[in-house]
Design a protein around this motif. Sequence first.
Motif, mmCIF file in Angstrom:
data_model
loop_
_atom_site.group_PDB
_atom_site.id
_atom_site.type_symbol
_atom_site.label_atom_id
_atom_site.label_comp_id
_atom_site.label_asym_id
_atom_site.label_seq_id
_atom_site.Cartn_x
_atom_site.Cartn_y
_atom_site.Cartn_z
ATOM 1 N N SER A 333 66.194 10.229 49.790
ATOM 2 C CA SER A 333 65.262 10.055 51.020
ATOM 3 C C SER A 333 63.781 10.215 50.594
ATOM 4 O O SER A 333 63.380 11.505 50.854
ATOM 5 C CB SER A 333 65.782 10.798 52.020
ATOM 6 O OG SER A 333 65.072 10.519 53.266
ATOM 7 N N TYR A 334 63.258 9.269 49.787
ATOM 8 C CA TYR A 334 62.129 9.424 49.290
ATOM 9 C C TYR A 334 60.916 9.929 50.376
ATOM 10 O O TYR A 334 59.990 10.710 50.319
ATOM 11 C CB TYR A 334 61.481 8.117 48.847
ATOM 12 C CG TYR A 334 60.241 8.279 47.991
ATOM 13 C CD1 TYR A 334 60.229 8.543 46.618
ATOM 14 C CD2 TYR A 334 59.035 8.041 48.612
ATOM 15 C CE1 TYR A 334 59.349 8.665 45.795
ATOM 16 C CE2 TYR A 334 57.948 7.920 47.770
ATOM 17 C CZ TYR A 334 58.081 8.399 46.367
ATOM 18 O OH TYR A 334 56.813 8.352 45.571
ATOM 19 N N ALA A 335 61.106 9.368 51.766
ATOM 20 C CA ALA A 335 60.168 9.634 52.556
ATOM 21 C C ALA A 335 60.199 11.060 53.069
ATOM 22 O O ALA A 335 58.919 11.511 53.499
ATOM 23 C CB ALA A 335 60.583 8.965 54.041
ATOM 24 N N VAL A 336 61.197 11.664 52.863
ATOM 25 C CA VAL A 336 61.323 13.124 53.169
ATOM 26 C C VAL A 336 61.253 14.066 52.061
ATOM 27 O O VAL A 336 60.910 15.249 52.090
ATOM 28 C CB VAL A 336 62.506 13.304 54.112
ATOM 29 C CG1 VAL A 336 62.830 14.752 54.548
ATOM 30 C CG2 VAL A 336 62.631 12.512 55.313
ATOM 31 N N SER A 337 61.927 13.682 50.965
ATOM 32 C CA SER A 337 62.241 14.577 49.836
ATOM 33 C C SER A 337 61.175 14.462 48.702
ATOM 34 O O SER A 337 61.402 15.521 47.711
ATOM 35 C CB SER A 337 63.857 14.355 49.422
ATOM 36 O OG SER A 337 64.420 14.567 50.313
ATOM 37 N N ALA A 338 60.493 13.516 48.584
ATOM 38 C CA ALA A 338 59.624 13.072 47.684
ATOM 39 C C ALA A 338 58.299 14.013 47.825
ATOM 40 O O ALA A 338 57.814 13.928 48.933
ATOM 41 C CB ALA A 338 59.252 11.921 47.194
ATOM 42 N N GLN A 339 57.677 14.701 46.801
ATOM 43 C CA GLN A 339 56.450 15.377 46.942
ATOM 44 C C GLN A 339 55.544 15.018 45.867
ATOM 45 O O GLN A 339 56.146 15.201 44.517
ATOM 46 C CB GLN A 339 56.516 16.956 47.345
ATOM 47 C CG GLN A 339 57.458 17.477 46.027
ATOM 48 C CD GLN A 339 57.567 19.171 46.468
ATOM 49 O OE1 GLN A 339 57.333 19.476 47.458
ATOM 50 N NE2 GLN A 339 57.741 20.034 45.565
ATOM 51 N N TYR A 340 54.545 14.749 46.096
ATOM 52 C CA TYR A 340 53.611 13.989 44.761
ATOM 53 C C TYR A 340 52.185 14.286 45.321
ATOM 54 O O TYR A 340 51.794 14.454 46.454
ATOM 55 C CB TYR A 340 54.111 12.550 44.578
ATOM 56 C CG TYR A 340 53.997 11.888 45.846
ATOM 57 C CD1 TYR A 340 52.778 11.049 46.181
ATOM 58 C CD2 TYR A 340 55.100 11.602 46.619
ATOM 59 C CE1 TYR A 340 52.667 10.393 47.272
ATOM 60 C CE2 TYR A 340 55.046 10.916 47.683
ATOM 61 C CZ TYR A 340 53.906 10.213 48.237
ATOM 62 O OH TYR A 340 53.749 9.432 49.356
ATOM 63 N N PRO A 431 65.042 17.192 60.713
ATOM 64 C CA PRO A 431 66.712 17.625 61.123
ATOM 65 C C PRO A 431 67.437 16.941 60.031
ATOM 66 O O PRO A 431 68.650 16.778 60.299
ATOM 67 C CB PRO A 431 66.922 17.222 62.323
ATOM 68 C CG PRO A 431 66.020 16.238 62.680
ATOM 69 C CD PRO A 431 64.777 16.339 61.904
ATOM 70 N N ILE A 432 67.097 16.728 58.655
ATOM 71 C CA ILE A 432 68.152 16.353 57.546
ATOM 72 C C ILE A 432 67.836 16.967 56.633
ATOM 73 O O ILE A 432 66.739 17.560 56.205
ATOM 74 C CB ILE A 432 67.873 14.774 57.552
ATOM 75 C CG1 ILE A 432 66.782 14.323 56.905
ATOM 76 C CG2 ILE A 432 68.082 13.700 58.665
ATOM 77 C CD1 ILE A 432 66.726 13.122 56.095
ATOM 78 N N PRO A 433 68.828 17.251 55.766
ATOM 79 C CA PRO A 433 68.961 18.034 54.812
ATOM 80 C C PRO A 433 68.036 17.570 53.573
ATOM 81 O O PRO A 433 67.709 16.502 53.262
ATOM 82 C CB PRO A 433 70.364 18.186 54.082
ATOM 83 C CG PRO A 433 71.112 17.835 55.155
ATOM 84 C CD PRO A 433 70.325 16.725 55.974
ATOM 85 N N GLY A 434 67.278 18.683 52.759
ATOM 86 C CA GLY A 434 66.555 18.196 51.683
ATOM 87 C C GLY A 434 64.975 17.863 51.796
ATOM 88 O O GLY A 434 64.294 17.326 50.917
ATOM 89 N N GLU A 435 64.495 18.358 52.864
ATOM 90 C CA GLU A 435 63.115 18.225 52.883
ATOM 91 C C GLU A 435 62.245 18.995 52.089
ATOM 92 O O GLU A 435 62.587 20.168 51.998
ATOM 93 C CB GLU A 435 62.739 18.345 54.476
ATOM 94 C CG GLU A 435 61.242 18.163 54.697
ATOM 95 C CD GLU A 435 60.664 18.605 56.179
ATOM 96 O OE1 GLU A 435 59.564 18.292 56.303
ATOM 97 O OE2 GLU A 435 61.303 19.304 56.828
#
Length: 635
Positions: A333-340, A431-435
């Motif tokens: 989930s790139y929108a939530v889990s990706a950090q850059y 509320p979804i895992p991996g944020e």
Amino acid sequence: MDATFKYRTFLVCLTLVFGLSALSVKLISLQVWNRKLSDTSAVPQFRSHEVIPARRGFIVDRNSTVIAQNRQEATLVADLNHLRSESILHRAVAHFYASQKEGWRDFDEAKQKASLSEARMLVKRNLSEEEVIEKHLTYACGIIGQELRTAPSQIREKFKGEATRIVVEKRISEKVARRIEKALQERNIQGFYFERSLRREYPMPTLASHLIGIRGYDKNRKLVGLSGLEKSMDEILSGRDGKRVLKRDEYGLVNLTKSEKVVPPKKGKHVKVTLDMGIQAIVEEELGMAFGALNAKYGSVIVVDPHTGDILGMASRPDFDLNIRKKYQDAVSYAVSAQYESGSVMKIIPMAAALDLRRVNRKTVVDCGWGGINRYGFRIHDHHPYGELTFDGVLVKSSNTGVFQFADMAGRESYYRYLRNFGFGSPTGFPIPGEAKGVIQNETNMRNFASATYGYGVSVTPLQLAMAYSVLANGGKLMKPRLVDSLIADNGAVLDQTPIHQVRQVVSSRVAKGMCLALEQVVLKGTGRRAAVPGYRAGGKTGTAEKWDSKTKRYNESEKILTFAGILPVHDPKFVCIVSIDEPSGLGEDFPIGGGTIAAPIFAQVAERVARYMNLPPTEEIPEEETSIVSSTTE
């Protein structure tokens, strides 16, 4: 003599009394005192426990469109204990022979009974136990194969081996299962039964797959939610399984028609989400086309209502099909889990901070130098020689040196305070895992401070960007993103509502409005021109960030993340849209890869379609020839 006789008689009577008393005590012990022992040792021999699965709650969008539902299916199971019990198989074998008679289907009930009785006597008289068992199984495989449209020989193959429980077929639709049950019952065929279950089904399996998630078996072989809302809301959706206690006869065979005890299942609650599947379809389609054309590594598009924090649409790439799941393990989930490091989209933070602290106004002019300036013992480089620029001009040209000077006017400590107040450096509580929570590097280092003002040295997520730009669009408030709207009972009653939550006031409404107007200038005459939406006043900021190479310890010019953060319409914002494209490739050496050329056109396509979908009235008239020019540059 009489005394001796009497004495012997007394001893005999005494022995009988003690013996009978001991027997009575033993009986009482077995019936009362050892009842628990009886329950735990003898009773299980005559009982069988069957789980009745609870119906899992649905997931629906804000318009009650079903996103995740259940489909009842059955597994056909054979019990070899029954199939090897010759005494209960005669009637089915008799039916096989009786039904071969000419005109059987036209017989009335009395004549059919007479034929069955006659055939049963012949079966008992002429067939051995082994022949009865074999004939019964062959007959059953033929009937089942006919309903499943499978060769009887293939079904018969499954009965090889010593297992007493054989799975004949899985995932049989309820309609077919009922036909098979009826066919077996009419023919008195024994030894087969169905295990019912509810299979999760997704009517739109490629929409919001990262957010909805899937179910599967954990390491303990328990069926649970594995990702997305199916995981985070698993307990609420699951309900509670029921159970049925079936009786066994003296031979240990299950009586499939009688239940000793039934505990009904408790249904799971339905979950209503803030997504609008119409908007979700738009963002999925536009991102999918761009992702393929740009040959990108990752990407995402988010559409959010800035006033409530409601996520209206969120798509990430790569994605997967919820029903097929072939690429599930590779999808993030790139929108939530990706950090850059996102580059120039972060320039709104120092600019808004300086405005909010009243250190500057939108008419303030700074000298951006001719390609760079020297400050605090190091040089800050710029894209081009800009000279003097106004507040709006710094954003329009996306000047690094200009932004740093406004940040310096606000102050380093104030800048970092605003950075955190805008929501960066901590998870949003999605509320979804991996944020991911993002990273803010060393705040005491002036070089880091300078880099952070134009989007380096600060790692963020697309979702954090969406909520930060929502601050400007809603009058200065940081909202908590909402994905779960409410929990719904089976009768439609709302059991629990997720409240709209304002985290904090970040900047004044005056500053928020001024920033929106400044961002409109970026679209009208700056780096965001290709984000223009015909008929609407759009505002936004581009971002082009080179990716850090951990091997060379340098930024890689050939690997970039392109972003556009937009607001529409700027005078009365209805939605914020964030577009992120990670590592596009194959565009040719002469193609100017940047947020304005890659991400901005995607925003324009999404925003135009979403505005039409939301029935937003156009804010201005555009001449036909100008509209065609804007459309061509967007493409």
